[in-house]
Design an enzyme around this catalytic site. Sequence first.
Site, PDB file in Angstrom:
ATOM      1  N   CYS A   2       5.746  -4.459  -5.240  1.00 28.82           N
ATOM      2  CA  CYS A   2       6.377  -5.621  -5.863  1.00 28.82           C
ATOM      3  C   CYS A   2       5.685  -6.892  -5.377  1.00 28.82           C
ATOM      4  O   CYS A   2       5.242  -6.964  -4.238  1.00 28.82           O
ATOM      5  CB  CYS A   2       7.856  -5.759  -5.554  1.00 28.82           C
ATOM      6  SG  CYS A   2       8.850  -4.414  -6.161  1.00 28.82           S
ATOM      7  N   ARG A  27      -0.153  -4.873  -6.598  1.00 28.08           N
ATOM      8  CA  ARG A  27       0.884  -4.436  -5.658  1.00 28.08           C
ATOM      9  C   ARG A  27       2.069  -3.778  -6.362  1.00 28.08           C
ATOM     10  O   ARG A  27       2.968  -3.263  -5.709  1.00 28.08           O
ATOM     11  CB  ARG A  27       1.377  -5.629  -4.847  1.00 28.08           C
ATOM     12  CG  ARG A  27       0.270  -6.261  -4.086  1.00 28.08           C
ATOM     13  CD  ARG A  27       0.784  -7.306  -3.177  1.00 28.08           C
ATOM     14  NE  ARG A  27       1.626  -6.736  -2.152  1.00 28.08           N
ATOM     15  CZ  ARG A  27       1.726  -7.219  -0.924  1.00 28.08           C
ATOM     16  NH1 ARG A  27       1.021  -8.257  -0.592  1.00 28.08           N
ATOM     17  NH2 ARG A  27       2.518  -6.685  -0.048  1.00 28.08           N
ATOM     18  N   ASN A  99      11.937  -8.245  -3.179  1.00 25.70           N
ATOM     19  CA  ASN A  99      11.002  -7.209  -2.789  1.00 25.70           C
ATOM     20  C   ASN A  99      11.670  -6.428  -1.656  1.00 25.70           C
ATOM     21  O   ASN A  99      12.104  -7.034  -0.687  1.00 25.70           O
ATOM     22  CB  ASN A  99       9.709  -7.891  -2.303  1.00 25.70           C
ATOM     23  CG  ASN A  99       8.610  -6.905  -1.987  1.00 25.70           C
ATOM     24  OD1 ASN A  99       8.770  -5.703  -2.178  1.00 25.70           O
ATOM     25  ND2 ASN A  99       7.497  -7.416  -1.512  1.00 25.70           N
ATOM     26  N   GLU A 483      -9.295  12.971   2.905  1.00 31.89           N
ATOM     27  CA  GLU A 483      -9.413  11.673   2.230  1.00 31.89           C
ATOM     28  C   GLU A 483     -10.055  11.855   0.846  1.00 31.89           C
ATOM     29  O   GLU A 483      -9.657  11.199  -0.125  1.00 31.89           O
ATOM     30  CB  GLU A 483     -10.218  10.706   3.113  1.00 31.89           C
ATOM     31  CG  GLU A 483     -10.562   9.354   2.507  1.00 31.89           C
ATOM     32  CD  GLU A 483      -9.371   8.484   2.120  1.00 31.89           C
ATOM     33  OE1 GLU A 483      -8.231   8.801   2.490  1.00 31.89           O
ATOM     34  OE2 GLU A 483      -9.587   7.489   1.409  1.00 31.89           O
ATOM     35  N   LYS A 487      -8.300  10.762  -2.675  1.00 36.46           N
ATOM     36  CA  LYS A 487      -8.910   9.902  -3.698  1.00 36.46           C
ATOM     37  C   LYS A 487      -8.777  10.547  -5.072  1.00 36.46           C
ATOM     38  O   LYS A 487      -8.427   9.899  -6.050  1.00 36.46           O
ATOM     39  CB  LYS A 487     -10.401   9.644  -3.419  1.00 36.46           C
ATOM     40  CG  LYS A 487     -10.744   8.736  -2.265  1.00 36.46           C
ATOM     41  CD  LYS A 487     -10.339   7.302  -2.459  1.00 36.46           C
ATOM     42  CE  LYS A 487      -8.962   7.023  -2.018  1.00 36.46           C
ATOM     43  NZ  LYS A 487      -8.547   6.545  -0.788  1.00 36.46           N
ATOM     44  N   GLU A 490      -5.123  10.485  -6.324  1.00 34.27           N
ATOM     45  CA  GLU A 490      -4.648   9.136  -6.634  1.00 34.27           C
ATOM     46  C   GLU A 490      -5.115   8.662  -8.008  1.00 34.27           C
ATOM     47  O   GLU A 490      -4.343   8.096  -8.759  1.00 34.27           O
ATOM     48  CB  GLU A 490      -5.189   8.135  -5.589  1.00 34.27           C
ATOM     49  CG  GLU A 490      -4.469   8.136  -4.276  1.00 34.27           C
ATOM     50  CD  GLU A 490      -5.092   7.151  -3.290  1.00 34.27           C
ATOM     51  OE1 GLU A 490      -4.362   6.340  -2.720  1.00 34.27           O
ATOM     52  OE2 GLU A 490      -6.320   7.192  -3.069  1.00 34.27           O
ATOM     53  N   LYS A 605      -0.466  -0.950  -3.988  1.00 39.18           N
ATOM     54  CA  LYS A 605      -1.450  -1.198  -2.940  1.00 39.18           C
ATOM     55  C   LYS A 605      -0.811  -1.311  -1.564  1.00 39.18           C
ATOM     56  O   LYS A 605      -1.336  -0.806  -0.583  1.00 39.18           O
ATOM     57  CB  LYS A 605      -2.201  -2.487  -3.286  1.00 39.18           C
ATOM     58  CG  LYS A 605      -3.286  -2.866  -2.314  1.00 39.18           C
ATOM     59  CD  LYS A 605      -4.499  -1.994  -2.520  1.00 39.18           C
ATOM     60  CE  LYS A 605      -5.554  -2.170  -1.464  1.00 39.18           C
ATOM     61  NZ  LYS A 605      -6.358  -0.947  -1.345  1.00 39.18           N
TER      62      LYS A 605
HETATM   63  C1  G6P Z   1      -0.684   2.745  -0.114  1.00 42.69           C
HETATM   64  C2  G6P Z   1      -2.064   2.527  -0.717  1.00 42.69           C
HETATM   65  C3  G6P Z   1      -3.103   3.328   0.054  1.00 42.69           C
HETATM   66  C4  G6P Z   1      -3.045   2.978   1.537  1.00 42.69           C
HETATM   67  C5  G6P Z   1      -1.631   3.170   2.097  1.00 42.69           C
HETATM   68  C6  G6P Z   1      -1.507   2.608   3.505  1.00 42.69           C
HETATM   69  O1  G6P Z   1      -0.289   4.046  -0.319  1.00 42.69           O
HETATM   70  O2  G6P Z   1      -2.067   2.911  -2.071  1.00 42.69           O
HETATM   71  O3  G6P Z   1      -4.384   3.038  -0.448  1.00 42.69           O
HETATM   72  O4  G6P Z   1      -3.937   3.782   2.241  1.00 42.69           O
HETATM   73  O5  G6P Z   1      -0.694   2.458   1.296  1.00 42.69           O
HETATM   74  O6  G6P Z   1      -1.736   1.231   3.447  1.00 42.69           O
HETATM   75  P1  G6P Z   1      -2.094   0.347   4.699  1.00 42.69           P
HETATM   76  O7  G6P Z   1      -2.076  -1.059   4.189  1.00 42.69           O
HETATM   77  O8  G6P Z   1      -1.039   0.639   5.725  1.00 42.69           O
HETATM   78  O9  G6P Z   1      -3.437   0.772   5.169  1.00 42.69           O
END
Ligand code: G6P
Length: 610
Positions: A2, A27, A99, A483, A487, A490, A605
């Site tokens: 949000c 976001r 939020n 990882e 990817k 996602e 994000k």
């Molecule tokens: C969300 C994002 C990911 C990120 C995760 C942790 O799920 O989509 O890309 O790795 O949050 O985020 P941070 O800001 O804690 O690294």
Amino acid sequence: MCGIVGAIAQRNIVKILIEGLRRLEYRGYDSSGLAVINDKKNLIRFREIGQVHILAKEVEKHNIVSNVGIAHTRWATHGKPSKKNAHPHISEYIAVVHNGIIENYQELREQLKKQQYIFNSETDTEVIAHLIHSEFKEGYTLIEVVKLIIPKLKGAYGIVIMDRRTPDLLVAVRYGSPLIIGLGIGENFLASDQLALLHVTHHFIYLNEGDIAEITCKKVNIVDKQGINVERKPIKVDIQYNFDNKGIYNHYMQKEIHEQPLAIKNTLHGRFDQNNNVIFTELDKKAQNILSKVEHIQIIACGTSYNAGMVARYWFESLAIISCDVEIASEYRYRKPIRRKNSLLLTICQSGETADTLAALRLSKNLNYLASLAICNVLGSSLIRESDFSLMTKAGIEISVASTKAFTTQLTVLLLLVAYLIRLQNKNILFERNIVKALYNLPFHIENIFLQEKNIKSLAKDFSSINNVLFIGRGDQFPIAVEGALKLKEISYIHAEAYPAGELKHGPLALVDTNMPVIIIAPNNKLLEKLKSNIEEIHTRGGLIYIFTDKNAGFINSKNMKIIVLPNIEEFTAPIFYIVPLQLLSYYIALIKGTNIDQPRNLAKSVTVE
Ligand code: G6P
């Protein structure tokens, strides 16, 4: 998760709100909305499902002029993405954007219904609007009423409130979800992220937990948790970012993958002295003294940052000989963790605002760690402000929801930290020398991966109608397999799982048949021979094998096997290197599948709710 924008000015703020939302869209992007008080003192609201440009188009049709307003881009928690659930929520003259999550909203909703309030949405936010409305009595000001309702709300939230009857004022509350104030001349702004306001100001006040702020065109008044008036020092932020500029790329993710050599160079810049010893100007004598005593490191993180932590565990233990545990923040915070002796808490977080990571950090304050150290990409974020020390990644702003350059720069800082600890604690200096050398060469090696981009793009075609993929690796390449799988999940929505290669026999081998692609990360290292045996097990069962490897590993093509030969790379930096081709592969698979690469469905994000 949000996005909130608010503005109060002597000029028309409608375009400022829309531009702010556009910048925050990464976001949360289920729906968006805005409410303004127009020149005739009417409260006007627009809400639309989908991306911000749909809302912008609708608002534009009405030629609204307004000096005060609030806006929101939503990532649905309570109530599905729909127009009626989109913010702002209104209770007669009160409009609210929010939020976070109000945990006791059902209870409040029932109470308010008994007072004849009618609910038009399924959200937890609507209770805030009605609650404020219900508390108003003759002579009360908005801030007085807000102070009255705060103790009634349970959960984590950042809210901005507007009252049609007092159009010269916005009130904001920060309880668990980030909120910042942008300072202008004769105008002020609010947002959940400074990026939303860079088009109007570079001067910000970061609200603390429990702060309530009253904002007019000319003034900002803040009271803290205890109800005491406080001055919060404004900070000038020197970020420049052109949100319209993907350059030669089609997506932010593609751009950010390609920015990695530069992001790593920037992260390394200024971190070596004239003798090529690692230095961190952020760490003062006190921090150095603490780090010299560290015998154990507890890493806490979420998502991609957690995967960076998993790689770092191999490094801390094998190179710096410091024991290390890594845990997902949402798990750590709800068990009864036992702190090990002389232990450092290390959080890794791109945004610095992930709710679970912040909660774990706060919990750790009662556990007597030697100190908390944050590795983070956003200056001024909550994580940085609440940690004892921090080390910045210099990835620059990362827009794509799927993280790429934040990950490789986190690993870069982690490896620098390993080298730093080796020297500080008089461990194996040869390792330290070789780490430094390998880090210097890394950006150049990654550049060379891009020479193979066409091959990786054509490999992606094999996955266009595949539903499941296995990723395997061994040692510090196992977290890279994890990882890589993340990817792919996602952005292409293909189910992908990662396993340590040695675990195949304990289950996943049952999945392998002639329809199952298995992606293997196989650089020439001391585990290669073991890995080759695992590959044989897959091969004999007809699995479709894709091996990412180097020239010296000696793989020979055979049926059902594709070998992607990458340049040789120093062992220490190999995990950072090998994620890049996997990022590219996921990107090109998603491109074929036609998904929304930069804003994948259901994700956001920065996850600022639990
Ligand atoms: C969300 C994002 C990911 C990120 C995760 C942790 O799920 O989509 O890309 O790795 O949050 O985020 P941070 O800001 O804690 O690294």
